[in-house]
Design an enzyme around this catalytic site. Structure first.
Site, PDB file in Angstrom:
ATOM      1  N   PRO A 299       0.818  -1.217   0.000  1.00 43.27           N
ATOM      2  CA  PRO A 299       0.000   0.000   0.000  1.00 43.27           C
ATOM      3  C   PRO A 299       0.858   1.277   0.000  1.00 43.27           C
ATOM      4  CG  PRO A 299      -0.828  -1.584   1.596  1.00 43.27           C
ATOM      5  CD  PRO A 299       0.508  -2.088   1.153  1.00 43.27           C
ATOM      6  N   TYR A 300       1.911   1.274   0.811  1.00 41.21           N
ATOM      7  CA  TYR A 300       2.800   2.436   0.890  1.00 41.21           C
ATOM      8  C   TYR A 300       3.588   2.616  -0.399  1.00 41.21           C
ATOM      9  CZ  TYR A 300       6.688   5.359   2.563  1.00 41.21           C
ATOM     10  OH  TYR A 300       7.634   6.346   2.719  1.00 41.21           O
TER      11      TYR A 300
END
Length: 246
Positions: free
Chosen positions: A154-155
């Site tokens: 996600p990051y």
């Protein structure tokens, strides 16, 4: 330099702590006037300003949500009003939430997108409109886009967007003599990296690069200083500052 007509002026988002704080202090030591944008911790931001001014630099802090276009416009306006213009924008503000794709909380994903993607776009939009000739825009990516570590999807996805924005904006500013680059740190000893990790994990990640240590904020702000000043021929690049980890 103290002349507002010749002194370069930098805005540093996320400048109250971690890499952003070190970058703000380094640019001030380089002779730039610095505007520190912070999300919520006024005390830390004021302390950073006090440290810069005690060392003979010029700085002030202003709260701004980087994803709010009105707040970011006001940030640039304050820099122009106080110091006469903006030459350098260092966009270090960001959030990191980790977890596997299969179980990741989508509300957390939306929050991270708002800061890391929309925030980068909004700050860069104002920078593209306002940075003076000879200036530099420096965004923050991550080496995790290369490492493909589990739980970082996600990051890393948000930082892939930062790379895209940076490299395309560099081309859109053709003829303006403004450089746009992204800095991609590896594991660096900041609260953003250290929080939630046990000693074994930290030690293992420190040994992943050939220099066998974590990066320091100073390692990264050295790259920022270079891109913000003498590095006029580096443009449209993602610079991996990671000790050789990838």
């Amino acid at each position: 330099m103290t002349d507002t007509q010749t002194r370069r002026v930098a805005i540093v988002t996320g400048g109250s702590r971690g890499i952003g704080k070190d970058a703000a202090q380094r640019l001030a030591a380089d002779g730039q006037a610095v505007v520190i944008a912070y999300a919520g911790n006024k005390t830390e931001a004021d302390n950073t300003v006090a440290e810069i001014t005690a060392a003979g630099g010029a700085a002030f802090a202003l709260q701004a949500d980087v994803a709010d276009e009105n707040a970011v416009a006001a940030l640039f306006e304050a820099a122009e009003r106080e110091f006469g213009g903006v030459d350098v924008v260092v966009h270090a503000a960001g959030v990191m939430v980790l977890g596997p794709v299969a179980t990741f909380d989508l509300d957390a994903l939306d929050r991270m997108h708002r800061t890391n993607i929309r925030g980068t776009f909004v700050v860069n939009q104002q920078a593209a409109r306002r940075v003076r000739t000879g200036g530099a825009i420096i965004n923050f990516s991550t080496t995790v886009t290369k490492l493909s570590l589990p739980t970082y999807a996600p990051y890393a996805a948000t930082k892939g967007a930062v790379d895209a924005i940076s490299l395309i904006l560099a081309k859109e500013l053709r003829g303006r003599d403004i450089t746009v680059n992204a800095v991609a740190p590896g594991p660096t000893a900041t609260a953003l990296f250290l929080d939630g990790k046990d000693e074994e994990t930290i030690d293992r990640m420190a040994k992943m690069n050939p220099l066998e240590r974590l990066g320091t904020p100073g390692d990264i702000s050295e790259v920022v200083s270079f891109l913000a000043g003498p590095a006029r021929w580096i443009n449209g690049q993602t610079i991996f500052a990671n000790g050789g980890i990838a």
